[in-house]
Design a protein around this motif. Sequence first.
Motif, PDB file in Angstrom:
ATOM      1  N   PRO A 160     -10.064  -0.755   4.053  1.00  0.00           N
ATOM      2  CA  PRO A 160      -9.092   0.267   4.462  1.00  0.00           C
ATOM      3  C   PRO A 160      -8.211   0.783   3.323  1.00  0.00           C
ATOM      4  O   PRO A 160      -6.994   0.596   3.303  1.00  0.00           O
ATOM      5  CB  PRO A 160      -8.261  -0.476   5.517  1.00  0.00           C
ATOM      6  CG  PRO A 160      -8.268  -1.898   5.058  1.00  0.00           C
ATOM      7  CD  PRO A 160      -9.652  -2.110   4.467  1.00  0.00           C
ATOM      8  N   TRP A 161      -8.806   1.480   2.375  1.00  0.00           N
ATOM      9  CA  TRP A 161      -8.046   1.991   1.234  1.00  0.00           C
ATOM     10  C   TRP A 161      -6.919   2.928   1.671  1.00  0.00           C
ATOM     11  O   TRP A 161      -5.802   2.863   1.135  1.00  0.00           O
ATOM     12  CB  TRP A 161      -8.976   2.725   0.283  1.00  0.00           C
ATOM     13  CG  TRP A 161      -9.914   1.878  -0.509  1.00  0.00           C
ATOM     14  CD1 TRP A 161     -11.269   1.808  -0.367  1.00  0.00           C
ATOM     15  CD2 TRP A 161      -9.578   0.988  -1.586  1.00  0.00           C
ATOM     16  NE1 TRP A 161     -11.801   0.928  -1.290  1.00  0.00           N
ATOM     17  CE2 TRP A 161     -10.791   0.416  -2.049  1.00  0.00           C
ATOM     18  CE3 TRP A 161      -8.383   0.625  -2.202  1.00  0.00           C
ATOM     19  CZ2 TRP A 161     -10.832  -0.496  -3.100  1.00  0.00           C
ATOM     20  CZ3 TRP A 161      -8.416  -0.287  -3.247  1.00  0.00           C
ATOM     21  CH2 TRP A 161      -9.631  -0.836  -3.683  1.00  0.00           C
ATOM     22  N   GLN A 162      -7.210   3.811   2.620  1.00  0.00           N
ATOM     23  CA  GLN A 162      -6.184   4.768   3.042  1.00  0.00           C
ATOM     24  C   GLN A 162      -5.012   4.054   3.697  1.00  0.00           C
ATOM     25  O   GLN A 162      -3.840   4.358   3.411  1.00  0.00           O
ATOM     26  CB  GLN A 162      -6.772   5.801   3.996  1.00  0.00           C
ATOM     27  CG  GLN A 162      -5.772   6.870   4.401  1.00  0.00           C
ATOM     28  CD  GLN A 162      -6.383   7.958   5.259  1.00  0.00           C
ATOM     29  OE1 GLN A 162      -7.517   7.847   5.741  1.00  0.00           O
ATOM     30  NE2 GLN A 162      -5.656   9.048   5.461  1.00  0.00           N
ATOM     31  N   TYR A 163      -5.292   3.101   4.568  1.00  0.00           N
ATOM     32  CA  TYR A 163      -4.222   2.342   5.218  1.00  0.00           C
ATOM     33  C   TYR A 163      -3.376   1.603   4.185  1.00  0.00           C
ATOM     34  O   TYR A 163      -2.136   1.625   4.253  1.00  0.00           O
ATOM     35  CB  TYR A 163      -4.820   1.350   6.215  1.00  0.00           C
ATOM     36  CG  TYR A 163      -3.816   0.349   6.733  1.00  0.00           C
ATOM     37  CD1 TYR A 163      -2.912   0.694   7.731  1.00  0.00           C
ATOM     38  CD2 TYR A 163      -3.758  -0.944   6.202  1.00  0.00           C
ATOM     39  CE1 TYR A 163      -1.972  -0.221   8.198  1.00  0.00           C
ATOM     40  CE2 TYR A 163      -2.828  -1.854   6.650  1.00  0.00           C
ATOM     41  CZ  TYR A 163      -1.934  -1.492   7.655  1.00  0.00           C
ATOM     42  OH  TYR A 163      -1.010  -2.395   8.104  1.00  0.00           O
ATOM     43  N   LEU A 164      -4.020   0.970   3.225  1.00  0.00           N
ATOM     44  CA  LEU A 164      -3.273   0.238   2.207  1.00  0.00           C
ATOM     45  C   LEU A 164      -2.415   1.174   1.365  1.00  0.00           C
ATOM     46  O   LEU A 164      -1.281   0.838   1.000  1.00  0.00           O
ATOM     47  CB  LEU A 164      -4.237  -0.554   1.328  1.00  0.00           C
ATOM     48  CG  LEU A 164      -4.802  -1.824   1.969  1.00  0.00           C
ATOM     49  CD1 LEU A 164      -5.940  -2.382   1.133  1.00  0.00           C
ATOM     50  CD2 LEU A 164      -3.719  -2.876   2.156  1.00  0.00           C
ATOM     51  N   ALA A 165      -2.949   2.349   1.052  1.00  0.00           N
ATOM     52  CA  ALA A 165      -2.149   3.314   0.294  1.00  0.00           C
ATOM     53  C   ALA A 165      -0.897   3.710   1.073  1.00  0.00           C
ATOM     54  O   ALA A 165       0.178   3.907   0.492  1.00  0.00           O
ATOM     55  CB  ALA A 165      -2.986   4.547  -0.038  1.00  0.00           C
ATOM     56  N   GLN A 166      -1.023   3.800   2.385  1.00  0.00           N
ATOM     57  CA  GLN A 166       0.140   4.099   3.217  1.00  0.00           C
ATOM     58  C   GLN A 166       1.165   2.966   3.176  1.00  0.00           C
ATOM     59  O   GLN A 166       2.357   3.193   3.421  1.00  0.00           O
ATOM     60  CB  GLN A 166      -0.301   4.362   4.649  1.00  0.00           C
ATOM     61  CG  GLN A 166      -1.112   5.647   4.810  1.00  0.00           C
ATOM     62  CD  GLN A 166      -1.813   5.753   6.147  1.00  0.00           C
ATOM     63  OE1 GLN A 166      -1.857   4.792   6.930  1.00  0.00           O
ATOM     64  NE2 GLN A 166      -2.372   6.909   6.433  1.00  0.00           N
ATOM     65  N   GLN A 167       0.698   1.751   2.870  1.00  0.00           N
ATOM     66  CA  GLN A 167       1.595   0.601   2.734  1.00  0.00           C
ATOM     67  C   GLN A 167       2.113   0.448   1.302  1.00  0.00           C
ATOM     68  O   GLN A 167       2.819  -0.506   0.990  1.00  0.00           O
ATOM     69  CB  GLN A 167       0.857  -0.691   3.132  1.00  0.00           C
ATOM     70  CG  GLN A 167       0.161  -0.644   4.468  1.00  0.00           C
ATOM     71  CD  GLN A 167       1.067  -0.223   5.603  1.00  0.00           C
ATOM     72  OE1 GLN A 167       2.139  -0.801   5.789  1.00  0.00           O
ATOM     73  NE2 GLN A 167       0.653   0.792   6.351  1.00  0.00           N
ATOM     74  N   GLY A 168       1.720   1.380   0.434  1.00  0.00           N
ATOM     75  CA  GLY A 168       2.173   1.324  -0.946  1.00  0.00           C
ATOM     76  C   GLY A 168       1.244   0.574  -1.876  1.00  0.00           C
ATOM     77  O   GLY A 168       1.659   0.152  -2.961  1.00  0.00           O
ATOM     78  N   VAL A 169      -0.027   0.423  -1.478  1.00  0.00           N
ATOM     79  CA  VAL A 169      -0.999  -0.319  -2.282  1.00  0.00           C
ATOM     80  C   VAL A 169      -2.154   0.601  -2.662  1.00  0.00           C
ATOM     81  O   VAL A 169      -2.934   1.022  -1.799  1.00  0.00           O
ATOM     82  CB  VAL A 169      -1.539  -1.543  -1.520  1.00  0.00           C
ATOM     83  CG1 VAL A 169      -2.647  -2.230  -2.313  1.00  0.00           C
ATOM     84  CG2 VAL A 169      -0.415  -2.526  -1.221  1.00  0.00           C
ATOM     85  N   GLY A 170      -2.276   0.951  -3.930  1.00  0.00           N
ATOM     86  CA  GLY A 170      -3.415   1.714  -4.402  1.00  0.00           C
ATOM     87  C   GLY A 170      -3.217   3.223  -4.334  1.00  0.00           C
ATOM     88  O   GLY A 170      -2.190   3.737  -3.865  1.00  0.00           O
ATOM     89  N   ALA A 171      -4.226   3.939  -4.833  1.00  0.00           N
ATOM     90  CA  ALA A 171      -4.181   5.396  -4.943  1.00  0.00           C
ATOM     91  C   ALA A 171      -4.817   6.055  -3.722  1.00  0.00           C
ATOM     92  O   ALA A 171      -5.763   5.515  -3.130  1.00  0.00           O
ATOM     93  CB  ALA A 171      -4.907   5.841  -6.211  1.00  0.00           C
TER      94      ALA A 171
END
Length: 274
Positions: free
Chosen positions: A179-190
């Motif tokens: 879940p890259w998009q979800y993690l980005a929403q949590q401030g993790v990754g691009a």
Amino acid sequence: MKKLLLVLAGLLLVGCQSGVELRHGYWVDLRHPAQGARPRIKVIVIHYTAEDFPTSLATLTDQQVSAHYLIPRQPPQRDGKGVIWQLVPEQDLAWHAGSSFWRGATRINDTSIGIELVNNGYRSTLTGREWQAFSPQQIASLSALVKEVAQRYGIRPENIVGHSDIAPQRKQDPGPRFPWQYLAQQGVGAWPDASRVQHFLAGQTPRARVPVEKIMDLLQRYGYPVTPEMTPGQQQTVIAAFQMHFRPADYRGLPDAETAAIAAALLEKYGAAE
């Protein structure tokens, strides 16, 4: 003797106050830190193990391969927080990346933290590959870990990547269900801004074909391992790795307008590899 001890104590006190530290058999002057120093750790690489937890733990604590952290599918809870296994001290090198490249750098083992997630990867069926999802508890533990590590070392969002990003010709983990998009929403990754993707799409049909050279130029500038001598099949593999990360709904590796727009939006937001 008493006078000598007093002198030594005085020197030690002065040393502590003046930035000179006594170690085992020598003194170290700490008063002139170099401005050119940078943290060794610049990248976080996320993997899946393709094995169950006992097998993963045995594999990663053997002599052939290692990672800094291992997160079970259902991390045990202690005081409401998941338990993560640390297998290698962060200051030590772990053998998790292999032959790799990211944003101008090779030997990613030397500059990275490797995090393994217990996940079976995929199984082949008559209708294609079925990829195993990651559990919410596992992702919550991962998010907390990556946030803390990234903050401690000043790791930029674009340098939080999957194994398939740094070695697309060899690896597919953590796969399209990560879940890259979800993690980005949590401030993790691009992650690209949707409005900027639409801007760069400029009214084109998302699946409209664009020249493969355009896609490869964008991906090379963003940091993927792209070389002039790549075969068409290798080019498709790199595009598929990018799509698996940033557009998992379709990761066939076809050079289309939406892929180009996503890459352009990422470059605008995070900059090109130096």
